[in-house]
Design a protein around this motif. Structure first.
Motif, mmCIF file in Angstrom:
data_model
loop_
_atom_site.group_PDB
_atom_site.id
_atom_site.type_symbol
_atom_site.label_atom_id
_atom_site.label_comp_id
_atom_site.label_asym_id
_atom_site.label_seq_id
_atom_site.Cartn_x
_atom_site.Cartn_y
_atom_site.Cartn_z
ATOM 1 N N ARG A 3 41.585 64.658 38.894
ATOM 2 C CA ARG A 3 41.939 63.978 37.651
ATOM 3 C C ARG A 3 41.346 62.571 37.699
ATOM 4 O O ARG A 3 41.841 61.710 38.427
ATOM 5 C CB ARG A 3 43.455 63.893 37.500
ATOM 6 N N ARG A 4 40.276 62.335 36.991
ATOM 7 C CA ARG A 4 39.640 61.026 36.996
ATOM 8 C C ARG A 4 40.454 60.063 36.145
ATOM 9 O O ARG A 4 40.806 60.373 35.008
ATOM 10 C CB ARG A 4 38.211 61.119 36.480
ATOM 11 N N GLN A 5 40.744 58.889 36.712
ATOM 12 C CA GLN A 5 41.493 57.908 35.950
ATOM 13 C C GLN A 5 40.576 57.271 34.902
ATOM 14 O O GLN A 5 39.374 57.138 35.099
ATOM 15 C CB GLN A 5 42.058 56.826 36.884
ATOM 16 N N ARG A 32 34.983 48.006 47.124
ATOM 17 C CA ARG A 32 34.408 49.346 46.969
ATOM 18 C C ARG A 32 35.245 50.216 46.044
ATOM 19 O O ARG A 32 34.699 50.945 45.205
ATOM 20 C CB ARG A 32 34.295 49.997 48.349
ATOM 21 N N SER A 33 36.564 50.144 46.188
ATOM 22 C CA SER A 33 37.439 50.990 45.384
ATOM 23 C C SER A 33 37.245 50.737 43.898
ATOM 24 O O SER A 33 37.033 51.662 43.104
ATOM 25 C CB SER A 33 38.898 50.753 45.778
ATOM 26 N N LEU A 34 37.297 49.470 43.494
ATOM 27 C CA LEU A 34 37.162 49.146 42.074
ATOM 28 C C LEU A 34 35.715 49.247 41.614
ATOM 29 O O LEU A 34 35.442 49.696 40.504
ATOM 30 C CB LEU A 34 37.706 47.741 41.830
ATOM 31 N N GLY A 35 34.788 48.837 42.468
ATOM 32 C CA GLY A 35 33.382 48.881 42.089
ATOM 33 C C GLY A 35 32.895 50.303 41.841
ATOM 34 O O GLY A 35 32.101 50.549 40.918
ATOM 35 N N ALA A 37 34.536 52.598 40.606
ATOM 36 C CA ALA A 37 35.084 53.031 39.315
ATOM 37 C C ALA A 37 34.370 52.367 38.148
ATOM 38 O O ALA A 37 34.751 52.580 36.993
ATOM 39 C CB ALA A 37 36.575 52.721 39.256
ATOM 40 N N GLY A 38 33.341 51.551 38.441
ATOM 41 C CA GLY A 38 32.592 50.892 37.377
ATOM 42 C C GLY A 38 33.184 49.579 36.922
ATOM 43 O O GLY A 38 32.763 49.024 35.905
ATOM 44 N N ILE A 39 34.173 49.057 37.675
ATOM 45 C CA ILE A 39 34.826 47.796 37.314
ATOM 46 C C ILE A 39 34.065 46.641 37.961
ATOM 47 O O ILE A 39 33.805 46.667 39.172
ATOM 48 C CB ILE A 39 36.289 47.801 37.797
ATOM 49 N N PRO A 40 33.682 45.611 37.205
ATOM 50 C CA PRO A 40 33.013 44.449 37.802
ATOM 51 C C PRO A 40 33.964 43.729 38.771
ATOM 52 O O PRO A 40 35.111 43.437 38.415
ATOM 53 C CB PRO A 40 32.668 43.563 36.601
ATOM 54 N N VAL A 41 33.493 43.462 39.993
ATOM 55 C CA VAL A 41 34.337 42.856 41.021
ATOM 56 C C VAL A 41 33.703 41.560 41.519
ATOM 57 O O VAL A 41 32.510 41.520 41.853
ATOM 58 C CB VAL A 41 34.535 43.817 42.219
ATOM 59 N N HIS A 42 34.513 40.518 41.566
ATOM 60 C CA HIS A 42 34.123 39.213 42.107
ATOM 61 C C HIS A 42 35.152 38.853 43.182
ATOM 62 O O HIS A 42 36.229 39.447 43.240
ATOM 63 C CB HIS A 42 34.081 38.163 41.005
ATOM 64 N N ALA A 43 34.837 37.882 44.031
ATOM 65 C CA ALA A 43 35.754 37.565 45.123
ATOM 66 C C ALA A 43 35.762 36.079 45.435
ATOM 67 O O ALA A 43 34.736 35.400 45.323
ATOM 68 C CB ALA A 43 35.373 38.353 46.381
ATOM 69 N N ASP A 321 42.000 62.377 44.110
ATOM 70 C CA ASP A 321 41.553 61.866 42.813
ATOM 71 C C ASP A 321 41.041 60.432 42.912
ATOM 72 O O ASP A 321 40.871 59.758 41.896
ATOM 73 C CB ASP A 321 42.703 61.929 41.808
ATOM 74 N N ASP A 322 40.837 59.946 44.153
ATOM 75 C CA ASP A 322 40.338 58.588 44.408
ATOM 76 C C ASP A 322 41.312 57.507 43.940
ATOM 77 O O ASP A 322 40.905 56.376 43.637
ATOM 78 C CB ASP A 322 38.968 58.366 43.749
ATOM 79 N N LEU A 323 42.590 57.840 43.871
ATOM 80 C CA LEU A 323 43.606 56.857 43.478
ATOM 81 C C LEU A 323 44.151 56.152 44.703
ATOM 82 O O LEU A 323 44.501 56.791 45.700
ATOM 83 C CB LEU A 323 44.749 57.549 42.733
#
Length: 441
Positions: A3-5, A32-35, A37-43, A321-323
């Motif tokens: 089930r893809r979120q 890695r987890s958020l990236g 999923a296609g979410i832009p990640v900054h730190a 489901d990569d959650l």
């Protein structure tokens, strides 16, 4: 079928870590987890040259403020949001999710939550709520008030009292600083240590002004096979903890009293029940990481630590489901439902650098074989990933340099101690006379 979120990829994330630890693998796991999923990640981390900054999933890395000031952090985050969004005259178009990855960041964000909202998405937490569990003395009081098993803890007010309390608890004892995020860097003070003599207790208590918080002495529960457990979860805005699981610590560093070097997703109803009851009692919101140890003599699981943010090994609890808890936070705070976890019992998480040290220190396996051990479980490594190999390479180089510096420092201290002992063994020179001590001839 997985089930893809459905993520709102218009909402970027800023990972926040004020602890200056270039080997914090949890930061890389979150990127890695958020990236993925296609979410832009900054730190916000210790340096733009950190191994984490080499990840393909990190859009940018900014150096955190020189001091852990919540005011400076809030100003930095607002500047980052401006740059990410490119806000025009009508203001920012999308909010930004902020994810703290250490205790001091979680406390700072909770302190400035009213100032950061609505531009930043944060769980409903206050600094006072977090201090009830993040402060080690506060955690002991919280456990006592709720009747939750916790190692017997003493809070001395002087060196003599500290020695007497350590003797009463029974040596060796665990020594903890109440607020470890206040410890100065480079001074040799550890947040948690095992103290084996009264002289060590007195010496450690004498460093209280330097540490910045109170010293706690805690009963040392015996270490052993299958005794160390942890719970990671995310409590959503409605108070539901759909994403929560228990794991077993198979190796740690330092051995027997440190962070998870090798962990396994293992069902433990007693630990899960204790964790969920505590979260309900605290009316907690957000990500949490709890550590437990079983006392074989009583059969009770004692809560050792409560971290109000993702634990460094949170990627262990990534289901089919990569959650995981970080993805759950993004879903919930952007108004999307959080599906329940699909258990993946047997899954392992290995932190390569610390697992190697643990194996050298204690080659013998310290855990029981998993039932049905013929099937090889899936293993995720903290640093190496086929789709993102550069952080592992950068970490390996930095880790080797770190070990060489430690070895050099150890040799230098031994040589220095040897010279001091040698000088002490020489006969003292005769006292020099001064003019007023001369005898007239």
């Amino acid at each position: 079928m997985p089930r893809r979120q459905s993520f709102d990829t218009r909402v970027p994330t800023v990972l926040v870590r004020l602890d200056r630890n270039p080997f914090h693998h949890g930061t890389l796991g979150a990127a890695r987890s958020l990236g993925r999923a296609g979410i832009p990640v900054h730190a916000v981390i210790e340096s733009s040259t950190s191994p984490v900054a080499r990840s393909r999933y990190l859009r940018s890395a900014r150096t955190g403020p020189a001091t852990p000031s919540s005011v400076e952090l809030a100003a930095l985050l607002n500047r980052i949001a401006d740059e990410i969004d490119g806000a025009g005259p009508d203001g920012p178009s999308h909010p930004v999710l902020a994810v703290p990855l250490d205790d001091v960041s979680a406390l700072a964000l909770a302190r400035r939550r009213a100032d950061l909202a609505p531009r930043f998405l944060l769980p409903e937490q206050t600094e006072e709520q977090l201090l009830r569990v993040a402060d080690k003395a506060g955690l002991a009081r919280t456990c006592a008030a709720l009747g939750l098993p916790h190692p017997r803890t003493e809070l001395p007010t002087g060196a003599d009292e500290a020695a007497a309390m350590a003797w009463s608890l029974g040596l060796p004892v665990i020594a903890k600083w109440s607020r470890p995020w206040l410890l100065p860097t480079g001074r040799g003070l550890r947040s948690t240590s095992i103290v084996r003599s009264l002289a060590e207790v007195r010496e450690l208590y004498g460093r209280t002004p330097e540490a910045g918080s109170k010293l706690l002495l805690q009963e040392l529960l015996p270490a052993g096979r299958d005794l160390d457990w942890f719970f990671h979860g995310y409590v959503d805005s409605a108070g539901r903890c759909a994403t929560g699981a228990t794991g077993r610590k198979e190796r740690s560093w330092p051995d027997g009293a440190g962070l998870t070097a090798v962990g396994r997703w293992t069902e433990n109803p007693a630990v899960e029940r204790a964790a969920r009851e505590l979260l309900d009692a605290l009316d907690y919101r957000g990500v949490c990481d709890l550590d437990f140890r079983l006392d074989r003599s009583t059969g009770a699981y004692h809560l050792l630590d409560f971290n109000p943010r993702p634990g460094a090994q949170f990627r262990l609890f990534t289901d089919a489901d990569d959650l995981d808890v970080v993805r759950a936070a993004h879903l919930d705070l952007t108004g999307r439902p959080v599906p329940p976890h699909s258990p993946a019992y047997g899954r392992r998480f290995v932190v390569e650098n610390y697992a190697a040290l643990s194996l050298i220190a204690s080659p013998r396996r310290r855990y029981a074989a998993e039932p049905g051990g013929g099937r090889r479980p899936r293993t995720e490594r903290a640093w190496f990933a086929a789709d993102d190999p550069l952080p592992a390479l950068a970490m390996g180089c930095a880790w080797l340099a770190h070990l060489l510096r430690k070895a050099y420092g150890s040799v230098a201290r031994r040589l220095g101690a040897g010279r001091v002992r040698h000088a002490a063994a020489l006969p003292a020179p005769p006292p020099r006379t001064t003019p007023d001590q001369l005898t007239p001839r």
